[in-house]
Each structure stands twice: as C-alpha cells, then as structure tokens.
Scaffold this motif. Structure first.
Motif, mmCIF file in Angstrom:
data_model
loop_
_atom_site.group_PDB
_atom_site.id
_atom_site.type_symbol
_atom_site.label_atom_id
_atom_site.label_comp_id
_atom_site.label_asym_id
_atom_site.label_seq_id
_atom_site.Cartn_x
_atom_site.Cartn_y
_atom_site.Cartn_z
ATOM 1 N N ASP B 123 0.839 -1.202 0.000
ATOM 2 C CA ASP B 123 0.000 0.000 0.000
ATOM 3 C C ASP B 123 0.871 1.249 0.000
ATOM 4 O O ASP B 123 1.536 1.542 0.997
ATOM 5 C CB ASP B 123 -0.921 -0.015 1.222
ATOM 6 N N HIS B 269 -4.100 7.784 7.080
ATOM 7 C CA HIS B 269 -5.260 7.362 7.862
ATOM 8 C C HIS B 269 -6.356 6.804 6.962
ATOM 9 O O HIS B 269 -7.009 5.826 7.292
ATOM 10 C CB HIS B 269 -5.806 8.539 8.675
ATOM 11 N N LEU B 270 -6.536 7.431 5.839
ATOM 12 C CA LEU B 270 -7.630 7.010 4.959
ATOM 13 C C LEU B 270 -7.313 5.706 4.237
ATOM 14 O O LEU B 270 -8.198 4.881 4.029
ATOM 15 C CB LEU B 270 -7.904 8.121 3.942
ATOM 16 N N CYS B 271 -6.045 5.510 3.872
ATOM 17 C CA CYS B 271 -5.702 4.368 3.010
ATOM 18 C C CYS B 271 -4.770 3.357 3.672
ATOM 19 O O CYS B 271 -4.351 2.405 3.006
ATOM 20 C CB CYS B 271 -5.094 4.880 1.705
ATOM 21 N N ASP B 272 -4.421 3.551 4.941
ATOM 22 C CA ASP B 272 -3.631 2.559 5.663
ATOM 23 C C ASP B 272 -2.334 2.257 4.910
ATOM 24 O O ASP B 272 -2.034 1.107 4.588
ATOM 25 C CB ASP B 272 -4.491 1.287 5.835
ATOM 26 N N ASP B 274 1.665 1.935 3.759
ATOM 27 C CA ASP B 274 2.980 1.513 4.232
ATOM 28 C C ASP B 274 4.050 2.541 3.894
ATOM 29 O O ASP B 274 5.003 2.727 4.638
ATOM 30 C CB ASP B 274 3.401 0.204 3.534
ATOM 31 N N PHE B 305 -1.394 2.119 13.700
ATOM 32 C CA PHE B 305 -1.253 1.694 12.304
ATOM 33 C C PHE B 305 -0.647 2.787 11.432
ATOM 34 O O PHE B 305 0.065 2.498 10.468
ATOM 35 C CB PHE B 305 -2.599 1.200 11.742
#
Lengths: 338, 338
Positions: B123, B269-272, B274, B305
């Motif tokens: 991600d 925060h929206l798409c998590d 990496d 996260f």
C-alpha cells in the motif's frame, strides 16, 4: 442463516441474517460497564446462544482498534478488552463455521454498499458520525482493507491543522476531534449552550446563546462542568436544539458540517469517489448538518472529477451493523480478502 | 520492446523499454510552446518514429486532466490540446499494438512501485512535487484508478482550510496551492527572497531575508513582479538557496514540507499506507524538505497503524515516466484495469 454480531461500548447486538441481507431475528443487550473481560464474554455468549443453532457462518463487527484479520480486539470504549481474542473465542465456539471479524465502522460502510444507499456504486466512502467518526472505503466495488485492516479512517483526516483540538489518537486537528458528538457538545457548552434551552426552560443563560467577549473561558467551563455528567448533553440533544433554532447549537452543527465537508473533499480527490454515505446520531440533524457540509465540500471540490461526488444520509437504520457483519460471510467477493 | 512516451508541458520523451523495465533507448525534445494541436502532434510523431519499428506495445504518460481510459487529453500546461484524442491517434499509428495511456503522475507512482523505492510494498502513494503536486495510489499491490482515472490526486487534499491560498483547481488551501514550486517561489519572493542571494551577489535586499512589518505587500509585489519572468526563479533555485542557508528559502522549504506531511497523514489514515515516495524537483532539497515533513507527519499520524508509514525520496530519475508508461503494458495485472 448467518449469525451477525455487533459489539460496541454501549450495546451488543446479535441477529440472524438471511442470504438476501434481511435481518430475520435480532437481540440486543447493554454492554456491561466496568466489567472484566470474562463478564463481557459471558454477556456476549448469553446474547448469541439462542441464535447459535441456526448459524451457518459468523460475521462480527467490533469497535477498533484491533489486530486484523486475526480479530484480537481492543475497543477504545471497552477498556477491559485489550487484545481480547474475540475471533478465536467465537471460532472455538463454532468450530465448523467460518468466523470473520472487522471494524464496526467498516461493517456499516459495507452494509450501505451491499443493501443501502450505496448499492451499485463503484467508489464510495461510508461514514459514521457519532461518539467517534469512522468510515469504510469501497473502491472499484470492493472493500479496501489496507494491510492492517485500517483503511477508511476518515476520522483522522486533518481538517484543522493550525490550532485544531487535540484528538484521542494523540494528534490534533483530526475530523474526529472536531466533529464527534462529545467534541461538539463540549464546544457548544463552551460557547454558552444550555441543553434543551431552545425547547424547554433550562438554567439561566445569556440571550442569543452568546458568551461575553471577556471571561468567556471561565463562565463556559463552569457550565461545561455542570453538564458534563448530564445525560441530556448528547449530540442528539444538540441536534434537537439546533432544529429548534438555538443559535449556538446551529453554529455547532455548522462547525461539524464544514469539517466533514473538508474531509470529504480531501478523500474525494485522493480516491476519486462517486458517493459518501453518512450515518450515526449526528446525521439526524439533516439539513442543518448537510447544508454547511455541502457548502464546504463544494468550495473545495472544484475540479471536474471531484464535483460529481454525492453525499447522502445512510439508508439503513440500527440494524446496519448486523447487515454489514453478515456481508463479510455472504458477499465474500466484495467484502472479504486478507 | 515497449514504446514508452512521456508528454509534459516542458518536454516530450520517448523510449524503448525492455520487459525487465530497463530503458534501452530514449529520446527527448522540448514541447513546442504556443504551438497548435497539429504541430504538437507532429513533434511527437517525429520523436517516436525512429523507435516505432521495434515497438510491441505503446504505453503513454501525459499531463492531466484527461478522459480515461479513452485517453482524450487536456493537459493544463499544453493549452492547444483540449480533448485531444492522443490515445486514438497513437492507436491509428500502431493498429496492431495495445496502446494504453494514463496520467503522468500515475506513471511515476507505478514506476516507483514496479522498479523503484516501492518494490514489494502493498500500500503506497507515489507523489511528485514539482510545478504541480500529483500522485498515484497503489493499494493491495494494485494501481487504484478510480472510475474516472483520477485517484491519487493528493495535490488537492486540503491542508490550509482557513486562509489558504487559491488553487488552480478553483478551490483553496489545497496541498498543491501551498507546495507546488511556483507557489513556493511566489511565497518566498513575497517574504523578501532574492534568488541566488545566498550563494551569489544579487539585487539589493534586506538583511536576513526579512521584510518590514508594514508595507510588506507592496515591496514584496514589486520584487515578485521583477522576478516572475526570470528563469532563476525556480523551485530548484529556492532549494539551492535553502541549502546555502538563506533564511526565507529555509522557511519556504519548511512551509512546503509541513504541508506535505499533513497531507500524507490524512492519506495514511484514509488508506492505511505503508510507504510514500516523493519525486520531482523539490524533493532534491533533501533534509530541508523531509525534516519539516517528518515533523508534521509524526505530529498528526499518532495512532499505531499510521505510525508505520515511511516517507522516502523516489528512487528513479528522469526516466521514471517512461518506465511507468511501459508498465501499463508490461505489468498489466498490477497496473492496468478499466
């Protein structure tokens, strides 16, 4: 039938959901407050046992954060569960059935996409604005998990980078810090709101809900302290007062609406969204929330592709959490991948 | 061999890219300024003809906006192409080959994921900070297009909702309006920056790069007007002056870095996410940009996260656009779906 479970800090719900998403039976109980982990688990098992015999699969929505897809939950509002192996416990109880667990906000978004206001939409964000602000992201018709299962956290999109309020996440200026129910009622109290004052006689307050230019903090904090433990101080009461014309309550709704609109503009640009659905207690304020929301959104979403985004109230009611939890089992292609 | 094409407002590039992503031959030409649509097309065909015979597929990155996947382009910086059917023209020239076209910022993100700093990451957001601020979003190892091909537009995430600068998109307070090269140089000029002053003798300026408290607007606008057409007024020059210690240039880098950090926090925060990679001229400022960026990001990305996200400079150089364009053909599973 799918056994669907929805675990929150205030209540636990369980139901049987048919293949078409219909909730055919549902049971609810209050989440025991100040209980230990075992008592919480007992409460849940008592709730689900009467439904267990007919279950062909188990879908669960639970407050976050959690380790996902393992389903070890540490809900913010259930302090006794820290790293509680909820999925594993349920899997031990139902050894022959699939057991899947996801964030409760994700389940609400899934429910709206599967059977609610987002049916047939390719790219949407399902939001909930309540005690917290959460969401779930569906892109190209599929739930986006993110590697840790945390995609969709619209509540921590930054909307007030300078001088914004502290957030429970440790950051500041997050959408949740501005627009969650308790933040809004605190803000309204600090501005002189007296709950119910617009509809019923309340404690003495200043005309027009305005506070004086000076000494405002002290006066407001007194009012705030007096009301904080009062059950009338809720987002719903604030919305009701706004509907009745209370000027501070109206400004609070506007403040929340604008913050949500800004966050939606950001999410729309980043994810090329068609639709945003908004559920949760605050969404019941209707136009008082959605009006300022639309205004801020349209100020910020100007480029052609972003202008198409629509914002609508969530279509499903209090059973949405169960419907979404069931979808983790019933509509795997769209909503379950690990 | 894939014929890869990269069309921008300043230059056009074409190359042959092998299956492993190696650019085996590349040609470049300046994009004719003030030319009509036909002249632009001729320039492009002259550029690609020497490479055409060996092409087994055609991948194109082009400045947006565009109708996607049709590939009708209206690049902001190429005014003569409005709804120009670039993909259809190329398909007519190469009737037996697949021809695929995407946003140039998307191609850069794809290149970083396929062969650059994002290899193996699930991600990520690939950003470019240059004359504009753009990006491409890769989630679960696949490029996210959005229904109109516009996902990844990090440049229009809102970072200064109150009092933020007007943006070319029609909105205000967008990341691009704050952090694009020309916005930064304009801001620096308004604060008294004189390009090159930190390293070479320049026009008369105030000590320490500060402007007086009063009359600042007028003075600054004069300086700005004088420099605006000057080719020394570039993001690169600003970065160079910052590296040499110019205090206004340093503040400009900090301003950009913080804005980028806030936008990355929201996207994370929206798409998590990496990983975020950052390319483009401004990223060459190194620590002067990345330092304030990290500071703002870590202020806002506090939940567990989100803390894992890493921000790194893009690894590929000026051939990234060609590599990404070729990937639209060579790595279809990850980067092409319509």
């Amino acid at each position: 039938m799918i056994l669907a479970i929805d675990v929150g800090g205030t209540k636990m719900a369980a139901g049987l959901v048919a293949r078409d998403g219909t909730v055919v039976e549902a049971r609810r109980t209050a989440t025991p407050q100040h209980a230990d982990a075992a008592t919480l688990w007992e409460t849940l098992t008592e709730l689900i046992e009467p439904l267990a015999r007919r279950a062909e699969g188990v879908g669960v929505g639970c407050g976050g954060p959690m380790r996902w897809p393992q389903g070890e939950v540490s809900p913010l509002n259930i302090p006794a569960w820290r790293g509680f192996p909820l999925r594993a416990r349920l899997a031990a109880r139902f050894p022959d059935l699939p057991v899947r667990l996801h964030n409760d906000a994700i389940c609400l978004a899934v429910a709206e996409h599967w059977k609610g206001a987002g049916r047939g939409v390719a790219d949407m964000l399902g939001m909930v604005v309540s005690t917290g602000v959460g969401g779930g992201l569906i892109l190209n018709g599929r739930l986006v998990n993110g590697r840790t299962g945390n995609a969709g956290h619209i509540g921590h999109v930054v909307v007030e980078p300078v001088g914004g309020p502290r957030c429970g996440c440790g950051g500041h200026g997050c959408l949740e810090a501005v627009a969650r129910g308790p933040a809004l009622t605190d803000w309204a109290l600090s501005q002189g709101w007296a709950p119910g004052s617009a509809t019923t006689p309340g404690p003495p307050r200043r005309a027009g809900g305005q506070v004086p230019e000076s000494g405002e903090g002290v006066v407001a904090r007194d009012v705030q302290a007096a009301y904080r433990e009062d059950r009338t101080v809720t987002g719903k009461a604030l919305a009701a007062d706004a509907l009745a014309g209370d000027p501070v309550a109206l400004r609070a709704m506007s403040r929340a609406g604008r913050a949500i609109g800004i966050a939606i503009a950001s999410a729309t640009h980043l994810c090329d969204l068609d639709l945003v659905t908004i559920g949760g207690g605050l969404s019941q304020a209707g136009e008082l929330l959605f009006g300022p929301l639309e205004e801020a959104l349209r100020e910020h979403a100007r480029v052609e592709f972003a202008r198409r985004v629509k914002v609508v109230p969530a279509a499903l009611g209090q059973e949405a959490g169960l419907v979404g939890a069931a979808a983790l089992i019933l509509a795997t292609d769209s909503y379950w991948s690990t």
